[in-house]
Scaffold this motif. Structure first.
Motif, PDB file in Angstrom:
ATOM      1  N   GLN A 202     -15.323  66.929  -1.849  1.00  0.00           N
ATOM      2  CA  GLN A 202     -14.918  66.126  -2.330  1.00  0.00           C
ATOM      3  C   GLN A 202     -15.233  66.544  -4.128  1.00  0.00           C
ATOM      4  OE1 GLN A 202     -13.386  63.368  -0.364  1.00  0.00           O
ATOM      5  NE2 GLN A 202     -14.100  64.891   1.008  1.00  0.00           N
ATOM      6  N   PRO A 203     -14.239  65.774  -5.072  1.00  0.00           N
ATOM      7  CA  PRO A 203     -13.688  66.095  -5.901  1.00  0.00           C
ATOM      8  C   PRO A 203     -15.521  65.912  -6.844  1.00  0.00           C
ATOM      9  CG  PRO A 203     -12.038  65.206  -5.595  1.00  0.00           C
ATOM     10  CD  PRO A 203     -13.146  65.242  -4.734  1.00  0.00           C
ATOM     11  N   ASN A 204     -15.823  66.673  -8.248  1.00  0.00           N
ATOM     12  CA  ASN A 204     -17.155  66.823  -8.553  1.00  0.00           C
ATOM     13  C   ASN A 204     -18.008  66.770  -7.751  1.00  0.00           C
ATOM     14  OD1 ASN A 204     -15.177  66.164 -10.804  1.00  0.00           O
ATOM     15  ND2 ASN A 204     -15.108  63.655 -10.502  1.00  0.00           N
ATOM     16  N   ASP A 205     -18.016  67.627  -6.967  1.00  0.00           N
ATOM     17  CA  ASP A 205     -19.004  67.857  -5.736  1.00  0.00           C
ATOM     18  C   ASP A 205     -20.109  68.783  -5.834  1.00  0.00           C
ATOM     19  OD1 ASP A 205     -19.146  65.614  -3.946  1.00  0.00           O
ATOM     20  OD2 ASP A 205     -18.240  66.559  -2.516  1.00  0.00           O
ATOM     21  N   THR A 206     -21.026  68.875  -6.021  1.00  0.00           N
ATOM     22  CA  THR A 206     -21.827  71.443  -6.335  1.00  0.00           C
ATOM     23  C   THR A 206     -22.144  71.059  -5.635  1.00  0.00           C
ATOM     24  OG1 THR A 206     -23.486  69.308  -7.042  1.00  0.00           O
ATOM     25  CG2 THR A 206     -21.976  69.886  -8.728  1.00  0.00           C
ATOM     26  N   LEU A 207     -23.032  71.526  -5.187  1.00  0.00           N
ATOM     27  CA  LEU A 207     -23.750  72.284  -3.958  1.00  0.00           C
ATOM     28  C   LEU A 207     -25.640  71.208  -3.857  1.00  0.00           C
ATOM     29  CD1 LEU A 207     -23.467  73.723  -1.459  1.00  0.00           C
ATOM     30  CD2 LEU A 207     -24.919  75.581  -1.842  1.00  0.00           C
ATOM     31  N   TRP A 208     -25.548  70.602  -5.104  1.00  0.00           N
ATOM     32  CA  TRP A 208     -27.159  70.180  -5.155  1.00  0.00           C
ATOM     33  C   TRP A 208     -26.799  68.501  -4.731  1.00  0.00           C
ATOM     34  CZ3 TRP A 208     -30.901  72.986  -5.816  1.00  0.00           C
ATOM     35  CH2 TRP A 208     -31.167  74.563  -5.624  1.00  0.00           C
ATOM     36  N   ASP A 209     -25.769  67.746  -5.117  1.00  0.00           N
ATOM     37  CA  ASP A 209     -24.975  66.793  -4.935  1.00  0.00           C
ATOM     38  C   ASP A 209     -25.654  66.734  -3.372  1.00  0.00           C
ATOM     39  OD1 ASP A 209     -24.648  66.123  -7.796  1.00  0.00           O
ATOM     40  OD2 ASP A 209     -22.600  66.341  -7.510  1.00  0.00           O
ATOM     41  N   ILE A 210     -24.447  67.799  -2.719  1.00  0.00           N
ATOM     42  CA  ILE A 210     -24.259  67.368  -1.584  1.00  0.00           C
ATOM     43  C   ILE A 210     -25.607  67.884  -0.868  1.00  0.00           C
ATOM     44  CG2 ILE A 210     -23.316  68.918   1.266  1.00  0.00           C
ATOM     45  CD1 ILE A 210     -21.146  69.760  -0.952  1.00  0.00           C
ATOM     46  N   ALA A 211     -26.835  68.870  -0.920  1.00  0.00           N
ATOM     47  CA  ALA A 211     -27.755  68.791  -0.831  1.00  0.00           C
ATOM     48  C   ALA A 211     -28.879  67.884  -0.730  1.00  0.00           C
ATOM     49  CB  ALA A 211     -28.340  69.792  -1.284  1.00  0.00           C
ATOM     50  N   ILE A 212     -28.899  66.932  -1.938  1.00  0.00           N
ATOM     51  CA  ILE A 212     -29.557  65.904  -2.267  1.00  0.00           C
ATOM     52  C   ILE A 212     -28.944  63.853  -0.544  1.00  0.00           C
ATOM     53  CG2 ILE A 212     -29.965  63.650  -3.472  1.00  0.00           C
ATOM     54  CD1 ILE A 212     -30.211  66.410  -5.638  1.00  0.00           C
ATOM     55  N   ARG A 213     -27.293  65.010  -1.308  1.00  0.00           N
ATOM     56  CA  ARG A 213     -27.363  63.657   0.147  1.00  0.00           C
ATOM     57  C   ARG A 213     -27.839  64.007   1.560  1.00  0.00           C
ATOM     58  NH1 ARG A 213     -21.247  64.171  -0.722  1.00  0.00           N
ATOM     59  NH2 ARG A 213     -22.013  63.078  -2.830  1.00  0.00           N
ATOM     60  N   PHE A 214     -27.707  64.424   1.509  1.00  0.00           N
ATOM     61  CA  PHE A 214     -28.105  65.008   3.696  1.00  0.00           C
ATOM     62  C   PHE A 214     -30.104  65.596   3.623  1.00  0.00           C
ATOM     63  CE2 PHE A 214     -23.589  65.797   3.778  1.00  0.00           C
ATOM     64  CZ  PHE A 214     -23.631  65.269   4.225  1.00  0.00           C
ATOM     65  N   GLY A 215     -30.484  65.302   2.479  1.00  0.00           N
ATOM     66  CA  GLY A 215     -31.939  65.151   1.760  1.00  0.00           C
ATOM     67  C   GLY A 215     -32.379  66.445   2.102  1.00  0.00           C
ATOM     68  N   PHE A 216     -32.535  67.393   1.087  1.00  0.00           N
ATOM     69  CA  PHE A 216     -32.845  68.846   1.452  1.00  0.00           C
ATOM     70  C   PHE A 216     -33.162  68.709  -0.109  1.00  0.00           C
ATOM     71  CE2 PHE A 216     -29.088  69.872   4.239  1.00  0.00           C
ATOM     72  CZ  PHE A 216     -30.323  70.518   5.408  1.00  0.00           C
ATOM     73  N   ALA A 217     -34.799  69.072  -0.119  1.00  0.00           N
ATOM     74  CA  ALA A 217     -35.645  69.202  -1.444  1.00  0.00           C
ATOM     75  C   ALA A 217     -34.553  70.555  -2.010  1.00  0.00           C
ATOM     76  CB  ALA A 217     -36.647  69.425  -1.183  1.00  0.00           C
ATOM     77  N   THR A 218     -34.204  71.633  -1.190  1.00  0.00           N
ATOM     78  CA  THR A 218     -33.992  72.918  -2.295  1.00  0.00           C
ATOM     79  C   THR A 218     -32.590  72.758  -1.030  1.00  0.00           C
ATOM     80  OG1 THR A 218     -34.759  74.359  -0.378  1.00  0.00           O
ATOM     81  CG2 THR A 218     -35.982  74.028  -2.046  1.00  0.00           C
ATOM     82  N   LEU A 219     -31.843  74.650  -2.086  1.00  0.00           N
ATOM     83  CA  LEU A 219     -30.449  74.623  -0.975  1.00  0.00           C
ATOM     84  C   LEU A 219     -31.089  76.329  -0.701  1.00  0.00           C
ATOM     85  CD1 LEU A 219     -28.084  75.625  -4.921  1.00  0.00           C
ATOM     86  CD2 LEU A 219     -28.485  73.238  -2.865  1.00  0.00           C
ATOM     87  N   ASP A 220     -31.611  76.733   0.138  1.00  0.00           N
ATOM     88  CA  ASP A 220     -32.525  77.353   0.653  1.00  0.00           C
ATOM     89  C   ASP A 220     -31.917  76.973   1.938  1.00  0.00           C
ATOM     90  OD1 ASP A 220     -33.041  78.581  -1.106  1.00  0.00           O
ATOM     91  OD2 ASP A 220     -35.393  78.910  -0.348  1.00  0.00           O
TER      92      ASP A 220
END
Length: 493
Positions: free
Chosen positions: A87-105
């Motif tokens: 979505q607009p203004n999304d970053t991969l970190w925002d998505i990771a946090i939204r789904f409960g991940f502490a890292t991007l790996d």
């Protein structure tokens, strides 16, 4: 009375004919036998003919196929995953946090080839489920068994700053140490202590990974005192190491950057000069010029002063490759160069006159109506820079005019900038990531010209001034120059 002699009876004609035939056949057989018994003439080859009977047709035995063992195919376990549309203004970190991940790996492993520093609107991201296990990182083979590390007896809690998504967790307290992973914004950390004399913290992530992070991107709750430990002591670094050598919004410096710099030095480029390539946003007096004019305040970024001194004179330089209305086509067209360029394109004229080691390139806003030609033109700009030994720093832009005013996919030009930076292995400064969190995205009402304070203090880096687009442009540009100076141009200084 004597019996009367019987007169011979004449056989019927058919019987007579039969007897005649038998007699003839017998005579023929006797003659043939005599001929066979006669000696062969001299030189003749005697051949004895024997009666033959046809060979019996062989009976084929039924063929029984040898039993083959059918291999058992184990089904490949399919990791449970869902999909998310950017979505607009999304970053991969925002998505990771939204789904409960502490890292991007896990997300990077589930999306091969993804650029974690830049996403496009509508891009589909695979989100791994709980059954997904990313490939293990290679580890050196130990020659002896090591006991497990004891749990820390004392630690304090902290977290990654909200705007520091992408903070690198390293294996040692040095920018040269191996990157273990990247941490998302607000990631909780157990802080074991600070390396003596350095801005490095030894931490443990929520999944138990231990490493080091730059203390400037971590907040520590309350009035807690950092623990101290002799094990964290390290020699004091040189003064130049007081500032970061990496930022979440700046790509890693690849080996090719060093090669480009060496090519430029062989051509006679000046190590302490840089060029600006862009449109009116780069020609504006609020951009970089205040550093040469003395109207600046580094605030908490005093470590950038040596870089200001090193590049002194380049900040207020008027570049023929930065002018209002420029796009990627015009910067390559000699028709748009000043008369003193003598038929050269604005880009080549600037490089030949200035002999820079670095070029800060921010283009694309003026390509909103010709976005289909952006990639080919931008490639030429990159390739000319590399050929002339100039390190091109590619900078994303704040706007999406090519989508708003024309028919390009959302985020098309910024996506191409990130793609080409990765392809050519040159630095990428993701300015869009920085300014999108500012009021109005760091721009004035039109959405593409950067804003600045009413008192013209666009090079002041105190918190109240860093809410403006030009202030962030100046800070991030100076940070990029600082990293290149200390890692590539004058390593160790």
């Amino acid at each position: 009375m004597q019996p009367r002699p019987r007169s011979p009876r004449t056989p019927p004609p058919a019987v007579a004919l039969l007897f005649a035939l038998l007699a003839f056949t017998g005579a023929a057989l006797i003659a043939q036998a005599l001929r066979r018994a006669a000696p062969a003439p001299p030189g003749a080859i005697a051949v004895t003919l024997y009666p033959t009977r046809p060979l019996p047709t062989p009976r084929l035995m039924p063929q029984i196929a040898a039993p083959t063992e059918t291999p058992t195919i184990e089904p490949t376990p399919t990791p449970r995953a869902t999909q998310y549309v950017v979505q607009p203004n999304d970053t991969l970190w925002d998505i990771a946090i939204r789904f409960g991940f502490a890292t991007l790996d896990p997300i990077i492993a589930a999306n091969p080839g993804i650029n974690p520093d830049f996403l496009s609107l509508g891009q589909v991201i695979n989100i791994p489920g709980v059954d997904f296990v990313p490939p293990p990182r290679p580890r050196p083979t130990a020659t002896w068994a090591q006991p497990p590390a004891p749990a820390p007896a004392y630690f304090v809690m902290g977290q990654v700053l909200p705007d520091a998504g992408g903070l690198r967790l390293r294996a040692g307290p040095s920018y040269e140490s191996r990157v273990i992973t990247r941490l998302g914004p607000n990631t909780a950390l157990k802080i074991l202590g600070q390396v003596a004399g350095q801005n490095w913290l030894k931490v443990i992530t929520p999944n138990g990974t231990e490493g080091y992070v730059d203390a400037r991107y971590v907040s520590i709750g309350g009035a807690m005192t950092l623990p101290t430990s002799p094990a964290l002591d390290a020699p004091s670094p040189p003064e130049a190491a007081a500032g970061p050598l990496e930022y979440p919004y700046l790509s890693d410096i690849s080996p090719r950057v060093y090669q480009i710099f060496q090519v430029g030095q062989a051509r006679g480029n000046r190590p302490n000069a840089f060029s600006v390539v862009g449109d009116s946003n780069s020609q504006h007096p609020a951009f970089l010029k205040p550093f040469d004019w003395g109207n600046y305040n580094l605030g908490n970024y005093a470590y950038l002063q040596p870089t200001l001194d090193f590049f002194r004179g380049s900040f207020a330089h008027d570049s023929p490759a930065a002018a209002g209305g420029f796009n990627t086509a015009k910067v390559l067209d000699p028709a748009y160069a000043p008369a003193y360029c003598n038929g050269q394109s604005p880009l080549e004229c600037e490089y030949n006159r200035t002999r820079p080691s670095v070029a800060l390139i921010l283009l694309g806003t003026g390509d909103q109506h010709t976005w289909q030609d952006f990639e080919s033109n931008y490639r030429r700009i990159i390739e000319i820079s590399i050929k002339m030994g100039v390190i091109p720093v590619l900078i994303t832009k704040a706007d999406d005019l090519e989508s708003r005013d024309n028919s390009a996919p959302y985020g098309y030009i910024n996506g191409k900038i990130a793609q080409l930076a990765s392809e050519y292995q040159v630095p990428l400064l993701n300015l869009r990531q920085v300014v999108q969190r500012l009021p109005n995205g760091g721009t004035i009402g039109d959405g593409f010209h950067y804003n600045y304070p009413g008192d013209n203090r666009s090079a002041w880096f105190t918190p109240d001034y860093l809410q403006y687009g030009y202030n962030q442009r100046n800070l991030t540009a100076l940070q990029v120059l600082d990293v290149l100076r200390r890692k590539v141009i004058r390593p160790g200084t």
